[in-house]
Design an enzyme around this catalytic site. Structure first.
Site, PDB file in Angstrom:
ATOM      1  N   HIS A 131      -2.057 -25.759 -13.653  1.00 47.35           N
ATOM      2  CA  HIS A 131      -0.606 -26.518 -14.496  1.00 47.35           C
ATOM      3  C   HIS A 131       0.230 -25.226 -14.993  1.00 47.35           C
ATOM      4  O   HIS A 131       0.130 -24.046 -15.351  1.00 47.35           O
ATOM      5  CB  HIS A 131      -1.037 -26.792 -15.740  1.00 47.35           C
ATOM      6  CG  HIS A 131       0.004 -27.800 -15.979  1.00 47.35           C
ATOM      7  ND1 HIS A 131      -0.784 -28.205 -17.613  1.00 47.35           N
ATOM      8  CD2 HIS A 131       1.287 -27.745 -16.338  1.00 47.35           C
ATOM      9  CE1 HIS A 131       0.579 -28.853 -17.905  1.00 47.35           C
ATOM     10  NE2 HIS A 131       1.536 -28.511 -17.300  1.00 47.35           N
ATOM     11  N   TYR A 181       6.643 -34.768 -25.207  1.00 49.38           N
ATOM     12  CA  TYR A 181       4.623 -34.354 -25.629  1.00 49.38           C
ATOM     13  C   TYR A 181       4.650 -35.096 -27.076  1.00 49.38           C
ATOM     14  O   TYR A 181       4.870 -34.923 -28.011  1.00 49.38           O
ATOM     15  CB  TYR A 181       4.389 -33.237 -26.092  1.00 49.38           C
ATOM     16  CG  TYR A 181       4.332 -32.687 -25.092  1.00 49.38           C
ATOM     17  CD1 TYR A 181       3.823 -32.354 -24.164  1.00 49.38           C
ATOM     18  CD2 TYR A 181       5.819 -31.670 -24.265  1.00 49.38           C
ATOM     19  CE1 TYR A 181       3.081 -30.967 -22.732  1.00 49.38           C
ATOM     20  CE2 TYR A 181       5.995 -31.219 -22.657  1.00 49.38           C
ATOM     21  CZ  TYR A 181       4.472 -30.472 -22.446  1.00 49.38           C
ATOM     22  OH  TYR A 181       4.129 -29.774 -21.484  1.00 49.38           O
TER      23      TYR A 181
END
Length: 814
Positions: A383, A200
């Site tokens: 998501h 990330y």
């Protein structure tokens, strides 16, 4: 008939939608569909001269249960296509009913192209229906053609990818862009993607620098072509951060990431994109507002990179393009986020066929966030990662297996609605950010004490500290006062056993309450509650009062998550109490041979940590818009190779001629020295400006006497291991400038160097945040206690000894 064959000129249908299915762009998919006829057309273009496999999988993304076609172009230029179904990880069986129709096939310049069609729902029990939501596609290929229709060599490459096949915004529904539209790119500045499966990456970024109201009317994803298979998703968050962080680019959870940017991640969303998504064009009467005083000025981009091949040569420059206009529309747009917080402590028990996780948004929440007349929801952004099977919301029940983005008119909830979201997972997992967070031997799942009583969301680890000097032993924790429980996560750079304990004030083993845990070679996690009576292997406690939540070993780091009650009632356990806790730690690179055969530790130590007295996020006041920052840091001190050193430095305060208020003081501990810096104190000091930057051992003969006298004087702030930044209440500030004549400060740092290392160079200290916006009250510090000196004596052989500091009336009167 085992194969459908076409000859003659190859005709490839025109398609509306396109996506790569692999990371290297060797397997490309194009498609279009006819809603009226309920038929979908596919074209696959693959860099191979052999056979191609394409399939629709259940949510798993694996072969078993998949609806598959295999096709190729033979040496004579004839195209073949076979409808098959897979019930295991082997050659899929031929489907008696051939429901895929070959349109054309060709082979040219090392690339094979096959076009074919099928109905949305063939009614064949061996075919999977194509439905709205995310479709999990699988793919494979080989560089050789089959020897015969029944003799097909095993694949050389294979994989899976989630795509949103149907929920595309029709071109006819996209309003024309205004004539004055401008564009602004928010892109990652050439990030080098780490060579690991999941990363990330976050970047701070200014929004368009406009000084009058504008509307963003379209947001377009910009994906580097070479990285189309690597970029899994992107999220653009609003961020209340200083403009100086523009283009700051770093791993989201890196210790180098400024806290101002870290806090933005997970906040208010501007836009999101994932594989299979497209640009977002807002309805003609709406726009996302920028430019007004209350509108966001800054963003943070979160990139999720999926790098299963662990490549180290990937440079990415993806992001978003914003289209904005001065032609304001009737309504402003915002994003309402509901769901369940994803953390490592979100655990799903093993051997569950189905497990529901519910995020609940109660009425008092929607009353604050939704207008009295309600809101119009025109787009949905779901998501989850691979463990998720479906997401359900009250107004939209659509199955999903990974992530998709849909725009479409939805009902309008009123202010009294209760919003909920259910996520179903069917694997033994713990929460995490990787595409698959799996633990095969989960011992238990968190009890109600680990769940937020109002939201139903598991509490994440709120607090963090390094227990050792090298940051090889990291501790995270959080607690629930109402349930009187605390959860810990230890992350240790070892592949062997890990020890963690609560010691009496001594910081030594005898009398300590200890757990020892490890993850074996099969991935199974263990945790044992023990107690120590001597400097030897602690005994197993008859009452096992620590509960293992999860454990894993990855990239040379062992992570164990567990919880316990503040007070277990077990005489062999020490209670967790307010004030400082003396924690001990140890580890070895080897796992135990058995419960009774645990090798001696290779590393061990102790650290004092304040587990309870933390300021919560909600109690931290927002900083004023004009806030400035001033550093009071030790100037690259070489720490003496002694167990204990007190080092002092004289520094100027911010040079201001009129009164200001200090509103926040943040500790700055140099990276790598977290285990060496024990505490820091900032004193007021009356001294000449010529001593600015003077730095020496506090008790050194070289330290000027008037500086020595500052030490132990009026304290401005203090910090110690386990503490955090100090935010003053919104109605109060520490005065500087004007009639307040404190111009100078004295920083005292206590270095704890038990290994007597000679190579520690430090530049720690404090950051002072100050403002012209004066608050109602001035702050001062009242210091109580007992002066520490060599004359402070505790007689020998005392079990308990009281030392009293006394402040008489004439002192408090002054």
């Amino acid at each position: 008939t085992l194969a459908l064959v076409t000859t003659g000129k190859s005709v490839v249908p025109k398609h509306e939608f396109h996506a790569p299915l692999d990371q290297d762009l060797k397997y490309l998919l194009d498609w279009s569909f006819d809603e009226a006829k309920q038929i979908i057309n596919f074209t696959v273009r693959v860099k191979t001269t052999g056979w191609i496999g394409f399939g629709i999988s259940p949510y798993t993304g694996k072969m078993p249960g998949s609806d598959v076609v295999i096709g190729w172009v033979d040496e004579y230029g004839k195209a073949h296509l076979q409808d098959r179904f897979a019930d295991s990880r082997s050659l899929p069986a031929i489907d008696p009913i051939q429901d895929y129709t070959l349109i054309s096939g060709s082979e040219s310049n090392g690339m094979t192209t096959l076009s074919f069609s099928r109905k949305f729902d063939t009614k064949d029990p061996k075919d999977l229906p194509l439905q709205t939501g995310t479709t999990r596609l699988i793919w494979a290929y080989n560089d050789r053609d089959p020897i015969s229709p029944t003799s097909i060599p095993i694949h050389q490459k294979m994989g899976s990818r989630s795509l949103n096949i149907f929920e595309r915004q029709p071109e006819a529904d996209k309003p024309a862009l205004p004539s004055d539209v401008q564009t602004y790119d928010c892109r990652v500045p050439n990030a080098t993607v780490p060579a690991r499966k999941t990363t990330y990456w976050c970047v701070g970024m200014r929004l368009p620098p406009v000084t009058e109201p504008n509307h963003i009317v379209k947001i377009e994803p910009l994906i580097d072509r070479a990285n189309a298979g690597l970029v899994h998703h992107m999220i653009l968050y609003e961020c209340d951060a200083n403009d100086k962080w523009h283009d700051y680019s770093e791993e989201c959870e890196s210790e180098n990431m400024p806290m101002d940017l870290k806090y933005c991640r997970g906040g208010a969303i501007v836009a999101g994109w994932a594989i299979g998504g497209e640009s977002i064009t807002f309805p003609a009467h709406t726009g996302f507002p920028i430019g007004k005083k209350t509108d966001p000025k800054f963003t943070i981009i979160e990139m999720h990179y999926d790098n299963p091949d662990l490549r180290s040569d990937i440079i990415d420059n993806s992001g978003f393009r914003l289209y904005y206009t001065k032609q304001l529309r009737q309504y402003d747009i915002g994003v309402l986020t509901i769901g369940h917080l994803i953390t490592m402590t979100m655990a799903i028990p093993e051997k569950q066929s189905k497990w529901d996780i519910t995020g609940y948004c109660p009425q008092y929440c929607t009353e604050r966030g939704i207008f009295k007349d309600g809101i119009n929801i025109f787009g949905v952004f779901f998501h989850t990662h691979l463990a998720g099977q479906e997401i359900l919301t009250p107004n939209n029940e659509t199955p999903i297996d990974l992530f998709y983005h849909r725009l479409g008119k939805m009902p309008r909830p009123t202010r009294n609605d209760t919003l909920g979201l259910v996520q179903s997972l069917q694997k033994t997992t713990i929460g995490g950010e990787s595409l698959i967070a799996e633990l095969r031997n989960l011992e238990t799942y968190p009890p109600p004490s680990m769940i937020n009583s109002q939201s139903g969301i598991l509490n994440p680890s709120q607090f963090h500290v390094s227990l050792d000097e090298e940051s090889n032993y990291l501790l995270d924790w959080s607690y629930d006062v109402s349930e009187k429980t605390m959860q810990f996560a230890v992350r240790v750079k070892t592949t062997g056993w890990v020890g963690f304990g609560i010691s009496p004030y001594t910081g030594k083993m005898p009398g300590s309450d200890i757990v020892i845990g490890w993850v074996d070679k099969n991935g199974k996690a263990y945790l044992e509650d023990r107690f120590a009576t001597a400097r030897s292997l602690p005994s197993i406690d008859a009452s096992q009062d620590y509960t293992l939540v999860s454990g894993r070993e990855e990239n040379g780091t062992t992570t164990l998550i567990f919880w316990r009650k503040f007070n277990t009632g077990d005489s062999n356990d020490l209670p967790l109490e307010t004030g400082t806790s003396r924690l001990i730690w140890a580890y070895n690179k080897l796992d135990p041979e058995s419960d009774t055969d645990i090798p001696f530790h290779e590393k061990m130590g102790a650290r004092s940590v304040n587990l309870f007295e933390r300021m919560s996020e909600k109690d931290r006041t927002k900083l004023p818009s004009d806030v400035q920052i001033h550093d009071c840091l030790v100037p690259n001190v070489t720490v003496p190779s002694a167990p204990t050193t007190y080092w002092c430095v004289a520094l100027k305060l911010p040079k201001v001629t009129e009164k200001h208020h200090i509103v926040k003081i943040a500790p700055v501990v140099k990276k790598g020295n977290e285990g060496a810096v024990h505490h820091m104190i900032l004193y007021e000091c009356e001294s000449d400006v010529k001593w600015h930057g003077y730095s020496a051992d506090c008790s050194s003969k070289n330290m000027p006497i008037h500086l020595q006298q500052c030490r132990g004087g009026s304290v401005i702030v203090g910090w110690a291991v386990g503490a955090e930044a100090v935010y003053f209440p919104q109605h109060a500030g520490y005065p500087i400038g004007g009639e307040h004549d404190t111009k100078f400060v004295y920083v005292e740092i206590h270095y704890d160097n038990p290994e007597q290392k000679p190579d520690i160079v430090d530049a720690s200290g404090f950051q002072i945040y100050y403002t012209k916006q004066l608050r109602e009250n001035d702050i001062g510090v009242l210091t109580l206690g007992h002066i520490v000196s060599p004359t402070l004596i505790v007689p020998e052989r005392q079990n308990y000894w009281n030392i009293t500091g006394y402040c008489p009336k004439y002192c408090t009167e002054r």
